[in-house]
Design a protein around this motif. Structure first.
Motif: not given
Length: 274
Positions: A171-187
């Motif tokens: 859930x922390x990873x998903x929240x990071x994805x959904x944050x503005x300018x959050x990480x958008x690649x697996x790497x």
């Protein structure tokens, strides 16, 4: 009809509804927060109801997160896994559905098999909850909203789920994805959370039954859908490049595959008169 929320914590954000205005016109929807012992596993309980619809209404949705829902109604009950494509939920006459939405990864604590078995499937409730026989389902369906949620809570507790730090990490990873300018690649995600790419991808397969790349693409496409709905005259090329697509054609292909319409068709559909 109006949409009513009773969840005392964060308000539910229905990013996966492709026609949110149409949904609110036809259906009443509200959520209830889970009790503390189930909060690590349940995002919310939900109740959806509709009355005296002259014509059937189809709510088109895609899952914006890899959710699992357990639901009970007189017409159908079951366990809905994550669907990779668009689904249409029909409402006709008068009806009600009571359900529980699990936090991403949390159904791992309830499901006896591999989570991939639930992808694009609605499974029988008794596969995870043997107590949920026909008599149980009929009884819960006859209860009022509050009592039905209490009964569903008791059913979930029979599995005695145990806290799992991997659920929190997911859930922390998903929240990071959904944050503005959050990480958008697996790497980028692996680096931010100090894990290897292989480890993070395996975590999602084990606990969600889906790939992390799928989730990243779904997030981008639903961000585009919201932008299209909220913009009078969308700049298609700009939207495609802002979301990381190499071309507008590539974006159009991915958008239609996931949402069932091209971006232009989707704009026309969501702009139609009530």
């Amino acid at each position: 009809m109006r949409e009513v929320f009773h969840k005392p914590a964060d308000q539910y954000e229905a990013r996966g509804r492709l026609d949110p205005l149409g949904f609110r016109r036809h259906v009443d929807f509200r959520t209830e927060a889970p009790p503390p012992d189930l909060a690590p596993f349940i995002e919310h309980f939900w109740i959806i109801s509709w009355e005296a619809t002259v014509d059937s209404y189809g709510s088109e949705e895609v899952m914006h997160r890899p959710y699992v829902d357990v639901f009970i109604s007189p017409q159908e009950s079951g366990i809905q896994g994550t669907f990779s494509g668009r689904r249409t939920y029909l409402a006709a006459g008068t009806g009600r559905i009571v359900g529980a939405r699990f936090r991403p990864g949390a159904f791992h604590a309830f499901w006896p098999g591999a989570l991939a078995e639930l992808q694009n499937q609605v499974a029988d409730l008794q596969q995870a909850f043997p107590e949920a026989d026909a008599a149980y389902l009929a009884r819960v369906s006859s209860l009022d909203d509050e009592a039905a949620v209490v009964a569903l809570t008791a059913l979930l507790r029979t599995r005695e789920p145990q806290p799992d730090p991997n659920i929190e990490l997911i859930n922390q990873i998903i929240a990071a994805i959904e944050t503005a300018d959050g990480p958008q690649t697996v790497a980028a995600l692996a680096s931010e959370f100090e894990r290897s790419e292989r480890w993070v991808q395996q975590l999602f397969r084990d606990y969600l039954g889906i790939g992390l790349k799928w989730l990243l693409q779904r997030h981008r496409l639903l961000a585009a859908a919201a932008q299209i709905r909220d913009t009078a005259k969308p700049d298609w090329t700009a939207i495609a490049y802002d979301l990381g697509y190499a071309s507008q054609a590539h974006f159009n292909t991915h958008f239609k595959k996931a949402l069932g319409r091209t971006p232009t068709q989707y704009k026309l559909w969501t702009s139609r008169s009530p």
